[in-house]
Design a protein around this motif. Structure first.
Motif, PDB file in Angstrom:
ATOM      1  N   ARG A  52      85.360  76.907  93.642  1.00  0.00           N
ATOM      2  CA  ARG A  52      85.074  74.978  94.256  1.00  0.00           C
ATOM      3  C   ARG A  52      86.969  75.244  95.190  1.00  0.00           C
ATOM      4  O   ARG A  52      87.351  74.714  95.325  1.00  0.00           O
ATOM      5  CB  ARG A  52      84.624  74.450  93.865  1.00  0.00           C
ATOM      6  CG  ARG A  52      84.011  73.068  94.694  1.00  0.00           C
ATOM      7  CD  ARG A  52      83.541  72.401  93.884  1.00  0.00           C
ATOM      8  NE  ARG A  52      83.124  72.663  92.931  1.00  0.00           N
ATOM      9  CZ  ARG A  52      81.628  71.499  92.252  1.00  0.00           C
ATOM     10  NH1 ARG A  52      80.967  71.470  92.765  1.00  0.00           N
ATOM     11  NH2 ARG A  52      82.132  71.698  90.685  1.00  0.00           N
ATOM     12  N   VAL A  76      76.575  79.589  89.853  1.00  0.00           N
ATOM     13  CA  VAL A  76      76.816  77.467  90.272  1.00  0.00           C
ATOM     14  C   VAL A  76      76.110  76.927  88.795  1.00  0.00           C
ATOM     15  O   VAL A  76      74.651  77.052  88.614  1.00  0.00           O
ATOM     16  CB  VAL A  76      76.802  76.716  91.663  1.00  0.00           C
ATOM     17  CG1 VAL A  76      78.478  77.493  92.447  1.00  0.00           C
ATOM     18  CG2 VAL A  76      76.013  76.758  91.926  1.00  0.00           C
ATOM     19  N   ASP A 110      74.688  72.121  91.135  1.00  0.00           N
ATOM     20  CA  ASP A 110      75.373  72.012  92.403  1.00  0.00           C
ATOM     21  C   ASP A 110      74.421  73.344  93.524  1.00  0.00           C
ATOM     22  O   ASP A 110      74.591  73.012  94.180  1.00  0.00           O
ATOM     23  CB  ASP A 110      76.781  72.915  91.772  1.00  0.00           C
ATOM     24  CG  ASP A 110      77.641  71.999  91.331  1.00  0.00           C
ATOM     25  OD1 ASP A 110      77.119  70.650  92.232  1.00  0.00           O
ATOM     26  OD2 ASP A 110      77.900  71.977  90.350  1.00  0.00           O
ATOM     27  N   GLY A 124      80.011  81.118  93.058  1.00  0.00           N
ATOM     28  CA  GLY A 124      81.214  80.580  91.555  1.00  0.00           C
ATOM     29  C   GLY A 124      81.080  80.141  90.309  1.00  0.00           C
ATOM     30  O   GLY A 124      80.838  80.672  89.207  1.00  0.00           O
TER      31      GLY A 124
END
Ligand code: NDP
Ligand code: A1CAB
Length: 270
Positions: A36, A69, A73, A9
């Protein structure tokens, strides 16, 4: 144990850490990143020469997994990682609010977890990172986390019960200083200075004050008193700060940040 470290992340704080690790001597070959969006992955490869991989590939290749993250998340990411984790993995969480028990409850018994709250001055190797061990993290795991975050600034071990307070002070702290500089620059405009000059005057004053706070060994009150001449200019400004409740506002602001960190503990609060 491999030397490889994966940042899962890799957004703002993940990249700040990554860039500092490279400046600190880690080779890009030993660093893996996950993102992502594919375009973000390519951005990181181009900027830092690191290898973007999937989360599952990161777990396979690296022993140390730094999770950066957003708190909201984290549950999803941990569910994705859980089936691939083995006994040699160390989880380092960089998220606000999320306790080490969040990971321990979702991962195999005995998984070592270290919680770290760093801040964006990692970009200039002046981060403040506070580090706490989960139930299964050893002294070696803590030392490993310190070596990583030590590459981007100072580190301090704290009991996990103090992490939410530290998040309010140093995690969010840089934002308060940026906000003050912004407000004081506006004041400079009101007083008739061009914006760029007002900015430079305030920034250099901030650097000077911060250096004195760090290096002089003097208490902040003494440093402020030394600026505050009898019947001079500074005391008039201080009186206005007190009249407007700035001290109380700062206390309330940090308490609100601490409360929000606590609220994020479940990893689901938007
Ligand atoms: N910003 C700060 O000053 C500080 C932040 N933190 C903590 O760091 C964490 C990140 O904050 P910040 O860097 O500001 O946020 P960012 O949104 O910049 O970074 C988070 C990154 O995680 C990516 N991501 C989300 N889910 C996944 C997934 N399942 N797999 C791979 N990548 C994923 C996001 O991708 P996409 O961009 O595609 O959504 C994004 O790039 C937070 O937990 C925060 O509490 C801690 C200290 C200071
Ligand atoms: O605002 C936030 O939630 C993150 C954590 C500390 C600093 N930024």
């Amino acid at each position: 144990m491999t030397q490889k470290v994966a940042v899962l992340g890799t957004g703002k704080i993940g990249e700040a850490l990554l860039s500092g690790m490279i400046r600190g001597g880690w080779t890009p070959e030993d660093l893996l990143v996950t993102t992502r969006r594919p375009e973000r992955a390519e951005e990181l490869r181009a900027r830092h020469g690191v290898t973007p991989v999937s989360n599952a590939e990161a777990v396979k290749a690296a022993d140390t997994l730094i999770l950066t993250v957003k708190p909201q998340d984290m549950g999803h990411l941990v569910d994705e990682l859980a089936p691939h984790l083995a006994a040699h993995h160390l989880i380092i969480s960089g998220a606000a609010g999320i306790p080490t028990s969040f990971f321990e409850d979702r991962l195999a018994a005995g998984t070592p977890v270290v919680r770290v709250m760093t801040n964006t001055p990692a970009l200039v190797d002046e981060a403040m990172s506070v580090i706490s061990a989960g139930s299964h993290a050893t002294a070696a795991h803590l030392a490993h986390a310190e070596a990583i975050f030590g590459a981007v600034g100072k580190t301090l071990r704290v009991p996990e019960s103090q992490q939410d307070a530290c998040t309010a002070l140093s995690g969010s702290g840089p934002a308060y200083f940026f906000y003050l500089v912004e407000a004081m620059t506006d004041a400079g405009i009101l007083l008739g200075l061009p914006r760029d000059k007002a900015h430079d005057l305030i920034v250099q004053s901030a650097i000077g004050a911060a250096t004195m706070l760090r290096d002089s060994g003097e208490h902040p009150v003494r440093l402020r008193e030394n600026v505050t001449s009898p019947a001079g200019t500074t005391i008039n400004a201080i009186r206005e700060l007190e009249n407007h409740g700035v001290r109380a506002a700062l206390i309330a602001a940090l308490e609100a940040a601490r409360d929000r960190s606590r609220e994020l503990a479940s990893g689901t609060k938007d």
